[in-house]
Design an enzyme around this catalytic site. Structure first.
Site, PDB file in Angstrom:
ATOM      1  CG  HIS A 149      36.210  30.872 -22.877  1.00 49.02           C
ATOM      2  ND1 HIS A 149      35.753  29.608 -23.163  1.00 49.02           N
ATOM      3  CD2 HIS A 149      35.810  31.144 -21.618  1.00 49.02           C
ATOM      4  CE1 HIS A 149      35.089  29.142 -22.115  1.00 49.02           C
ATOM      5  NE2 HIS A 149      35.110  30.052 -21.167  1.00 49.02           N
ATOM      6  N   GLY A 176      31.055  30.885 -15.352  1.00 53.53           N
ATOM      7  CA  GLY A 176      30.172  30.663 -16.493  1.00 53.53           C
ATOM      8  C   GLY A 176      28.743  30.445 -16.027  1.00 53.53           C
ATOM      9  N   GLY A 177      28.356  29.175 -15.920  1.00 58.43           N
ATOM     10  CA  GLY A 177      26.967  28.810 -15.607  1.00 58.43           C
ATOM     11  C   GLY A 177      26.359  29.573 -14.444  1.00 58.43           C
ATOM     12  CG  ASN A 195      31.959  33.634 -20.523  1.00 61.55           C
ATOM     13  OD1 ASN A 195      31.250  34.224 -21.335  1.00 61.55           O
ATOM     14  ND2 ASN A 195      32.744  32.605 -20.851  1.00 61.55           N
ATOM     15  CD1 TRP A 196      26.670  36.506 -17.673  1.00 57.04           C
ATOM     16  CD2 TRP A 196      25.239  37.853 -18.746  1.00 57.04           C
ATOM     17  NE1 TRP A 196      26.220  37.439 -16.765  1.00 57.04           N
ATOM     18  CE2 TRP A 196      25.334  38.283 -17.397  1.00 57.04           C
ATOM     19  CE3 TRP A 196      24.396  38.554 -19.614  1.00 57.04           C
ATOM     20  CZ2 TRP A 196      24.620  39.379 -16.907  1.00 57.04           C
ATOM     21  CZ3 TRP A 196      23.679  39.652 -19.122  1.00 57.04           C
ATOM     22  CH2 TRP A 196      23.783  40.051 -17.788  1.00 57.04           C
ATOM     23  CE  LYS A 197      30.705  29.348 -20.410  1.00 55.26           C
ATOM     24  NZ  LYS A 197      31.273  28.012 -20.405  1.00 55.26           N
ATOM     25  CB  SER A 244      32.408  23.770 -12.029  1.00 53.62           C
ATOM     26  OG  SER A 244      32.138  23.153 -13.279  1.00 53.62           O
ATOM     27  N   GLY A 294      32.011  23.922 -17.081  1.00 55.06           N
ATOM     28  CA  GLY A 294      30.663  23.463 -17.405  1.00 55.06           C
ATOM     29  C   GLY A 294      30.396  22.010 -17.050  1.00 55.06           C
ATOM     30  CD  GLU A 322      32.748  27.579 -23.672  1.00 53.79           C
ATOM     31  OE1 GLU A 322      32.255  28.675 -23.975  1.00 53.79           O
ATOM     32  OE2 GLU A 322      32.512  27.015 -22.578  1.00 53.79           O
ATOM     33  CD  GLU A 381      37.768  30.064 -17.618  1.00 49.69           C
ATOM     34  OE1 GLU A 381      36.844  30.306 -16.844  1.00 49.69           O
ATOM     35  OE2 GLU A 381      37.642  30.089 -18.850  1.00 49.69           O
TER      36      GLU A 381
END
Ligand code: PEP
Length: 251
Positions: free
Chosen positions: A95, A234-235, A9-11, A213, A173, A97, A167
């Protein structure tokens, strides 16, 4: 029997040029990896470019979100049909977020999920508890509400296309990963819930990803767990080398 599934997920990151470059690196790194599903989710504006780059590679395309209508007076939204048109196979839905920052509810996410399936895309449904909910021993209640709400009215046949991503919000993150046991416990709970809501076959076939993470140095332990079938990253998905190692997990 469940095919591993690794999604990045490149957000809200990467210009079109940066997205092209990252996708090109992944195509080169992951050529020939055929025994697992590999999915990347760039921003909407880079989907078309990335779709072109990953054509004829084992990498598939996901959107990070969509709207539960096909067309009409919905200014600023993107429909599952348009995502399919640009080359997406999947859409991430719910998600944390979006739940936290955009106020998305389980019933709204359910509408999206039904529309995604109706269109022929496949949903990646994200669920997970906050730290406070976990500390107050409300984790199972929250996961139950999110699963029951998100999958409301789905048939066992429709479940064949659904991927779940557990998640825990406190791990997203933050660099804090759930331990292998914590993640396995939650996944086992979710699989049992799917068994109760649908049937044993659906529960056995549904892929449940862990997200929060995930890094090259913890992926192997997590994916060795019986009920963890993949990862939503993610990251670390923004670094070609890290995401490559995660996709090539060894369990
Ligand atoms: C995510 O955004 O879905 C996620 C898991 O992020 P990170 O890997 O950075 O924790």
């Amino acid at each position: 029997m469940r095919r591993p599934f690794i999604a990045g997920n490149w957000k809200l990151n990467q210009t079109i040029a940066e997205s092209r470059e990252l996708a090109q690196q992944l195509v080169a790194n992951l050529a020939g990896v055929e025994d697992r599903d590999i999915v990347i989710a760039p921003v909407f504006t880079a989907l078309s470019t990335v779709a072109e780059v990953i054509k004829n590679s084992p990498i598939q395309l996901a959107a990070q979100n969509c709207y539960p209508q096909i067309q009409g007076a919905f200014t600023g939204e993107v429909s599952p049909l348009l995502l399919q048109d640009v080359g997406c196979n999947y859409s991430i839905l719910g998600h944390s977020e979006r739940r936290q920052l955009m106020g998305e509810t389980d019933s709204f996410i359910n509408l999206k999920l039904l529309k995604v399936l109706e269109t022929g895309l496949l949903p990646i449904l994200c669920i997970g508890e906050t730290l406070q909910e976990r500390e107050e021993n409300r984790m199972l209640e929250v996961l139950t509400r999110q699963i029951e709400g998100g999958l409301d009215t789905l048939t066992a046949e429709q479940m064949a296309g659904v991927v779940i991503a557990y998640e825990p919000i406190w791990a997203i993150g933050t660099g804090i990963t759930a331990t292998d046991d914590q993640a396995q416990d939650a996944h086992s709970f979710i699989r049992n819930l799917i068994r109760e809501l649908f049937n044993t076959e659906v529960a056995a076939a549904t892929r449940i990803l862990y997200g929060g993470s995930v890094k090259p140095d913890n992926v192997d332990g997590l994916l060795a767990q019986e009920d963890i079938d993949g990862a939503l990253v993610g990251g670390a998905s923004l670094k070609a080398e890290d995401f490559t190692r995660i996709v090539r997990f060894e369990s």
